[in-house]
Design an enzyme around this catalytic site. Structure first.
Site, PDB file in Angstrom:
ATOM      1  CG  HIS A 358       5.150 -26.626 -34.417  1.00 14.65           C
ATOM      2  ND1 HIS A 358       5.852 -25.594 -34.984  1.00 14.65           N
ATOM      3  CD2 HIS A 358       5.827 -27.759 -34.690  1.00 14.65           C
ATOM      4  CE1 HIS A 358       6.916 -26.075 -35.601  1.00 14.65           C
ATOM      5  NE2 HIS A 358       6.925 -27.392 -35.442  1.00 14.65           N
ATOM      6  CE  LYS A 549      -3.189 -13.344 -36.372  1.00 16.85           C
ATOM      7  NZ  LYS A 549      -1.815 -13.652 -36.015  1.00 16.85           N
ATOM      8  NE  ARG A 550      -6.507 -22.704 -41.343  1.00 14.84           N
ATOM      9  CZ  ARG A 550      -6.485 -23.932 -41.852  1.00 14.84           C
ATOM     10  NH1 ARG A 550      -5.550 -24.272 -42.724  1.00 14.84           N
ATOM     11  NH2 ARG A 550      -7.388 -24.822 -41.532  1.00 14.84           N
ATOM     12  CE  LYS A 555      -4.140 -19.157 -35.598  1.00 13.60           C
ATOM     13  NZ  LYS A 555      -2.691 -18.919 -35.436  1.00 13.60           N
ATOM     14  CB  THR A 657       5.884 -17.231 -38.448  1.00 12.92           C
ATOM     15  OG1 THR A 657       4.751 -17.922 -38.973  1.00 12.92           O
ATOM     16  CG2 THR A 657       6.717 -18.199 -37.630  1.00 12.92           C
ATOM     17  CE  LYS A 661       5.887 -15.566 -42.538  1.00 13.77           C
ATOM     18  NZ  LYS A 661       4.822 -16.569 -42.741  1.00 13.77           N
TER      19      LYS A 661
HETATM   20  C1  26W Z   1      -4.669 -31.864 -37.205  1.00 17.52           C
HETATM   21  C2  26W Z   1      -3.562 -31.967 -36.265  1.00 17.52           C
HETATM   22  C3  26W Z   1      -2.710 -30.777 -36.182  1.00 17.52           C
HETATM   23  C4  26W Z   1      -2.308 -30.334 -34.953  1.00 17.52           C
HETATM   24  C5  26W Z   1      -1.460 -29.289 -34.872  1.00 17.52           C
HETATM   25  C6  26W Z   1      -2.277 -30.159 -37.326  1.00 17.52           C
HETATM   26  C7  26W Z   1      -1.435 -29.101 -37.239  1.00 17.52           C
HETATM   27  C8  26W Z   1      -1.022 -28.668 -36.021  1.00 17.52           C
HETATM   28  C9  26W Z   1      -0.021 -27.557 -35.977  1.00 17.52           C
HETATM   29  C10 26W Z   1       0.910 -27.766 -34.803  1.00 17.52           C
HETATM   30  C11 26W Z   1      -0.659 -26.220 -35.982  1.00 17.52           C
HETATM   31  C12 26W Z   1       0.329 -25.143 -36.298  1.00 17.52           C
HETATM   32  O1  26W Z   1       0.560 -24.836 -37.441  1.00 17.52           O
HETATM   33  N1  26W Z   1       0.908 -24.540 -35.256  1.00 17.52           N
HETATM   34  C13 26W Z   1       1.602 -23.282 -35.441  1.00 17.52           C
HETATM   35  O2  26W Z   1       2.974 -23.501 -35.651  1.00 17.52           O
HETATM   36  C14 26W Z   1       3.634 -22.285 -35.957  1.00 17.52           C
HETATM   37  C15 26W Z   1       5.066 -22.614 -36.297  1.00 17.52           C
HETATM   38  O3  26W Z   1       5.748 -23.047 -35.165  1.00 17.52           O
HETATM   39  C16 26W Z   1       3.513 -21.313 -34.802  1.00 17.52           C
HETATM   40  O4  26W Z   1       4.100 -20.103 -35.170  1.00 17.52           O
HETATM   41  C17 26W Z   1       2.047 -21.092 -34.446  1.00 17.52           C
HETATM   42  O5  26W Z   1       1.937 -20.293 -33.288  1.00 17.52           O
HETATM   43  C18 26W Z   1       1.367 -22.416 -34.222  1.00 17.52           C
HETATM   44  O6  26W Z   1      -0.033 -22.232 -34.031  1.00 17.52           O
END
Ligand code: 26W
Length: 814
Positions: A358, A549-550, A555, A657, A661
Site C-alpha cells: 500500500h 486525508k491524513r 500529500k 480512496t 468517494k
Molecule cells: C507504521 C507502519 C505503516 C506503514 C504503512 C502503517 C501503515 C502503512 C499503510 C500502508 C499506510 C496506508 O494506509 N496506505 C494507504 O493505503 C490506501 C489503501 O490502499 C491507499 O489508498 C493510500 O494511497 C495509501 O497511502
C-alpha cells in the site's frame, strides 16, 4: 430479502422487548444508550439467523475461503449499515418515530469503532462489505484494540490527542467467545530433538504466553441474506502467566504481569507510513496472526483437516506487511507441529499467501531488527533465515555472476542494522503481489521491487482500490441515492457500473436542477452538523473545496495552504477582485510523533483565524478545519463537496480512496497524475477534471538534476509573497519563529516539490474559479463524475482479486 420484522408493528414490539428484557428499562426511563442498544439488538437479531445459516452453508460447500488478514479495520458506525443491509431502514424509522423518539439522536449515540489509521484500514472495511455482498466465503481477522485511533482536539490551533474510549458504553455488535481463547507463545528458545521416525525436528520452548479471545462481528452483505464474519482478537493474561510469578510470592508483580499481557491489544499504533520498529507492535502482529491461523486451521477447517489440502481451501490475503509474520508461523505449524517436510511445507505456503503493498515511500516499508525478532520469536527467525538461504541459493543459480543483485534481493538487510525486510519476505513466498492502482503497481514493478519483478514477472499484478457504494453513497447521500434510483431504477448499489445510465441525463435541465438542489441540501446539512459539533459557521453560498486525508508532507496540505494565502493576498491587494467565494474544508490527523505535520495543522488553523478576522475577506474565503475527522464526519462532509483536492506529489500516493468517494458524490477533482487519480481522470474525462503538476517521470528527472526549491521561490512573485507572509509572522502575531521550520523545510529541501508544482496548481485553481461560475456546465461535469465512477466500487476490486489472485467463487444461498 424477506424479513420477519419488516412491518412496523412487529418491529416496534421487538424493540420494546429488547428495551425491557435486554436493557431492563421501560421506555419512559430509557437513556439514549438504552435506546441505541435496544435498536441495535433488534437489527442484530434479524441478521443473526442469516449469519448462522451463511456459516453453515459455507462450511458444507467446502469452498475456498478468502481470509483477509489486516491489523486495521476502520469500520465506521454500524447501526445504519446493518439497517441498510437488511432493508429495515424505513421500518425502523417508522417504528422509532411512532414511539415519539428521535432516530438521529439514537444514531448519534454510537461511537464509531476507529480501529484503523486511514486508507488501509478503511479499505479493509470496504472489502469485507463487498466480500459479503458478493457472497464470497470470507473471514476478516484483526485486532480488537481497546483504544482505536486517537480523538483529535485542538488547543490554540495545535493538535492534542485524547484516547478513543470507544468501548466505554460497550458495543452491542460484538460477540465475545472467551471459551474459544487461543494461546499465543512468545520468546524463549528452540531445541532440536529426534522424532519417532529418526528425523531431526525442532521445537519452540517459549518463555511466556497470552490468550487471544475472539470477538465476532457480523458483516452483512447488502440485501443478499449473506452475513460473513469479522473476528477480532483481544489479549488476556493466562493463569500460567500469573501463577509463574505468584509462585515467587510477588503479588504486585503478578498483577503487573497481567497488565503487561493485556497491553498487547490495548491501543492502535497511530503512525501510518513511518514504522517505529517497536516491540509491542511486533507483539501485536504476531498475536493476531497466530490466533487467526490457529482458529482457521482448527475451528474453520474443522478437526481432522489435512493441511496438505490448504491451497484448495484458503487464500490468506496480507494487507500490507503488518501480518507477514503469518508466513513463518504457517511454516512452523506445518513443519514443527504437522511434521510436513520443509520443501513440501514451503510449497504449500507459496500457494496460500498473497501480498498487497500500500505504499511507495521507502521509509514506510517495515523491517524488523534481527535482534528483536530473534528474542521475541526465535523459531520464526530460524525459519525466515532458512527461507532466505533457499531463496539466495536459487538466485545464485539464476544469476551466477551477479552476487550484487543476489545480495540486494536478500530478505535480510545488513545496513544500517541487520533486519528482516517484511515486504521481501512476502514477495518471495507470496503467490501474488499487487499494488493498489495502475501507476502504483507499475512503480512497484519498476522501482521498489524491480529485481523481484524481473525474476518473477507473473507474480506482479494490479488491483485498483475501490470503495463500498453502500456506505459512501447509500448511507452518506440519501438524497442523491433517491434521485439516482428514480432515474435509473433499483439495483445499482450492487452493480455500480450501471451509473453510466445517468449520462444522458447530464444534459437534462430538470435533472441538473434536482442534482444541484441536492448539493445545496448537503451543504446545508454539513453546515448544520459543523455548527452543532464544532461551533463552526459556514457560509452556504460558496464553493466547498475539500481536502480530507491524513496529514503527511507527501500529500501536500502545505501546497493547498499556499493557494489559500495567495487568494487572500490577491484580495488584500485588490479588495474588489471578483472571485468565487470558497470554503476550504480540511480534515486531517497527524501522527503524534510527526512534528512537522503537527506544525502544519497549527498553520492551517492560524491562517484560518487570520482570514476569519479580516473584514476585507467578508465571507468570500473561509477555512474550516473541524477536529477529529473520522468515518462518521466523512459521511456528511463528502456529499457536500464541490471540489476534491488530490494534490500529492506524483509517484507518492499509492492510490487514495477519498478521491473516489468525492468523485462518486459529484465533486470535481483538482489533482496530479498520482495513484488512482490517473484512473479517475481516464474515467471521467479531461474536461471534467482539473489536472496539474509534474508527472512521475518529470519528478524523477528533477530529483536527478538536483532540485533547487529556492529558484522557484525567487522566480515567482506570488509564491514569494505567500511564503514570505508565513515567514514574517503574518499568521502568528508577528512571531517569525512560529512557522519557520515549515518555511525552511520548503526553501531548503522541499522533499515533495510543493514549490515546483505551485504555479501549475495556482493556474489550475484559477481555471476552477472560472469554471464554477458556469453553474450549468459545472453541474453537468459533476453529474458525469457520478455517472463514470462505477469502476471505483470495491465490488469491482473484489472481483479483480477473485479473477487475478484468489481464484475463489461465491457460495449461493440455498
Ligand atoms: C507504521 C507502519 C505503516 C506503514 C504503512 C502503517 C501503515 C502503512 C499503510 C500502508 C499506510 C496506508 O494506509 N496506505 C494507504 O493505503 C490506501 C489503501 O490502499 C491507499 O489508498 C493510500 O494511497 C495509501 O497511502
Amino acid at each position: 430479502m424477506p424479513s420477519d420484522l419488516d412491518d412496523v408493528e412487529r418491529f416496534t414490539e421487538e424493540f420494546l422487548k429488547r428495551l425491557q428484557f435486554g436493557q431492563g428499562v421501560a421506555l419512559p426511563r430509557a437513556t439514549k444508550n438504552d435506546l441505541y442498544y435496544a435498536l441495535a439488538r433488534t437489527v442484530r437479531q434479524q441478521l443473526m439467523a442469516r449469519w448462522l445459516e451463511t456459516v453453515q452453508r459455507q462450511m458444507q460447500a467446502k469452498a475456498k475461503v478468502v481470509v483477509y488478514l489486516s491489523a486495521e479495520y476502520l469500520l465506521g458506525r454500524q447501526l445504519d449499515n446493518a439497517l441498510l443491509a437488511s432493508g429495515l431502514t424505513d421500518t425502523a424509522e417508522a417504528a422509532i418515530d411512532g414511539l415519539g423518539l428521535d432516530m438521529q439522536t439514537i444514531r448519534d449515540t454510537e461511537v464509531e469503532p476507529g480501529l484503523g489509521n486511514g486508507g488501509l484500514g478503511r479499505l479493509a472495511a470496504c472489502f469485507i462489505d463487498s466480500l459479503a455482498t458478493l457472497r464470497i466465503p470470507a473471514i476478516g481477522y484483526g485486532i480488537r484494540y481497546e483504544y482505536g485511533i486517537f480523538r483529535q482536539t485542538f488547543e490554540d490551533g495545535h493538535q492534542v490527542e485524547q484516547p478513543d474510549s470507544w468501548l466505554t458504553l460497550g458495543s452491542p455488535w460484538e460477540f465475545p467467545h472467551p471459551e474459544m481463547g487461543v494461546k499465543v507463545p512468545f520468546a524463549g528458545h528452540t531445541e532440536k530433538y529426534l522424532g519417532e521416525d529418526g528425523r531431526e525436528r525442532t521445537r519452540w520452548v517459549n518463555d511466556w504466553e497470552v490468550i487471544g479471545v475472539p470477538y465476532n462481528y457480523m458483516v452483512p452483505g447488502y440485501r443478499t441474506g449473506n452475513v460473513n464474519t469479522l473476528r477480532l482478537w483481544s489479549a488476556r493474561a493466562t493463569q500460567a502467566f500469573d501463577l509463574h510469578v505468584f509462585n515467587n510470592g510477588d503479588y504486585l508483580q503478578a498483577v503487573r504481569s497481567q497488565a503487561f499481557a493485556e497491553n498487547i491489544s490495548k491501543v492502535l499504533y497511530p503512525e501510518d507510513s513511518t514504522p517505529q520498529g517497536k516491540e509491542l507492535r511486533l507483539q501485536q502482529q504476531y498475536f493476531f496472526v497466530a490466533c487467526s491461523l490457529r482458529d482457521f486451521l482448527t475451528n474453520v477447517m474443522g478437526p481432522g483437516f489435512d493441511p496438505r489440502k490448504l491451497p484448495e481451501r484458503v487464500i490468506f490475503q496480507l494487507n500490507d506487511t503488518h501480518p507477514v509474520i503469518a508466513i513463518p508461523e504457517l511454516m512452523r505449524i506445518l513443519v514443527d507441529e504437522k511434521d510436513i517436510p520443509w520443501d513440501e511445507a514451503l510449497d504449500i505456503c507459496r500457494q496460500c499467501f498473497a501480498y498487497t503493498c500500500h505504499t511507495l515511500l521507502p521509509e514506510a516499508l517495515e523491517v524488523w531488527p534481527v535482534e528483536l525478532l530473534g528474542r521475541l520469536l526465535p523459531r520464526h527467525l530460524e525459519i525466515i533465515f532458512r527461507i532466505n538461504d533457499d531463496f539466495l541459493a536459487e538466485l545464485r543459480e539464476a544469476y551466477p555472476d551477479d552476487e550484487l543483485r543476489v545480495r540486494s534481493m536478500s530478505i535480510i538487510q545488513e545496513h544500517p542494522e541487520r533486519a528482516v525486510r517484511m515486504a521481501y519476505l512476502a514477495t518471495v513466498v507470496g503467490a501474488k503481489v499487487n499494488g493498489v492502482a495502475e501507476l502504483h503497481s507499475q512503480l512497484l514493478r519498476d522501482k521498489v521491487l524491480s529485481d523481484f519483478s524481473a525474476y518473477w514477472p507473473d507474480k506482479f499484478t494490479n488491483v485498483t482500490n475501490g470503495i463500498t457504494p453502500r456506505r459512501f453513497i447509500g448511507l452518506a447521500n440519501p438524497a442523491l441515492t433517491e434521485l439516482i434510483t428514480d432515474t435509473i431504477g433499483d439495483g445499482w448499489l450492487r452493480d455500480l457500473g450501471r451509473l453510466v445510465e445517468l449520462e444522458p441525463h447530464a444534459d437534462d435541465p430538470a435533472f441538473l436542477d434536482a442534482f444541484a438542489a441536492i448539493k445545496v441540501g448537503n451543504r446545508k446539512r454539513l453546515a448544520g452538523l459543523l455548527e452543532r459539533r464544532d461551533g463552526i459557521v459556514l457560509p452556504q453560498d460558496a464553493m466547498y473545496d475539500v481536502m480530507v486525508k491524513r496529514l503527511h508532507e507527501y500529500k501536500r496540505q502545505t501546497l493547498k495552504l499556499l493557494h489559500i494565502v495567495t487568494l487572500y493576498q490577491r484580495l488584500q491587494e485588490n479588495p474588489d477582485l471578483d472571485i468565487v467565494p470558497r470554503v476550504f474544508l480540511f480534515g486531517a490527523k497527524a501522527a503524534p510523533g510527526y512534528w512537522i505535520a503537527k506544525q502544519t495543522i497549527a498553520l492551517i488553523n492560524a491562517v484560518g483565524r487570520v482570514i476569519d478576522n479580516d473584514p476585507i475577506v467578508a465571507g468570500r474565503l473561509k477555512v474550516a478545519f473541524p477536529a477529529n475527522y473520522n468515518v462518521t464526519l466523512a459521511e456528511t462532509l463528502i456529499p457536500a463537496a464541490d471540489l476534491s483536492e488530490q494534490i500529492s506529489l506524483a509517484g507518492k500516493e499509492a492510490s487514495g480512496t477519498g478521491n473516489m468517494k468525492l468523485a462518486l458524490n459529484g465533486a470535481l477533482t483538482i489533482g496530479t497524475l498520482d495513484g488512482a487519480n490517473v484512473e479517475i481522470l481516464q474515467a471521467v474525462g479531461e474536461e471534467n477534471f482539473f489536472l496539474f503538476g509534474l508527472t512521475e517521470p518529470q519528478v524523477h528527472a528533477i530529483y536527478e538534476s538536483g532540485y533547487q526549491p529556492r529558484e522557484y521561490f525567487q522566480n515567482n512573485p506570488e509564491l514569494r509573497k505567500a511564503l514570505g507572509a508565513i515567514a514574517s509572522g503574518a499568521f502568528s502575531d508577528g512571531n517569525r519563529e512560529a512557522f519557520a521550520p515549515i518555511v525552511d523545510s520548503l526553501l531548503h529541501e522541499d522533499r515533495f516539490l510543493a514549490l515546483a508544482d505551485y504555479q501549475s496548481y495556482i493556474e489550475a485553481q484559477d481555471r476552477v474559479d472560472l469554471a464554477y461560475r458556469d453553474t450549468r456546465a459545472w453541474n453537468r461535469s459533476a453529474v458525469l463524475n457520478v455517472a463514470r465512477s462505477g469502476f471505483f466500487s470495491s465490488d469491482r476490486s473484489i472481483q479483480d482479486y477473485l479473477d487475478r489472485i484468489w481464484n475463489a467463487s461465491p457460495v449461493d444461498a440455498s
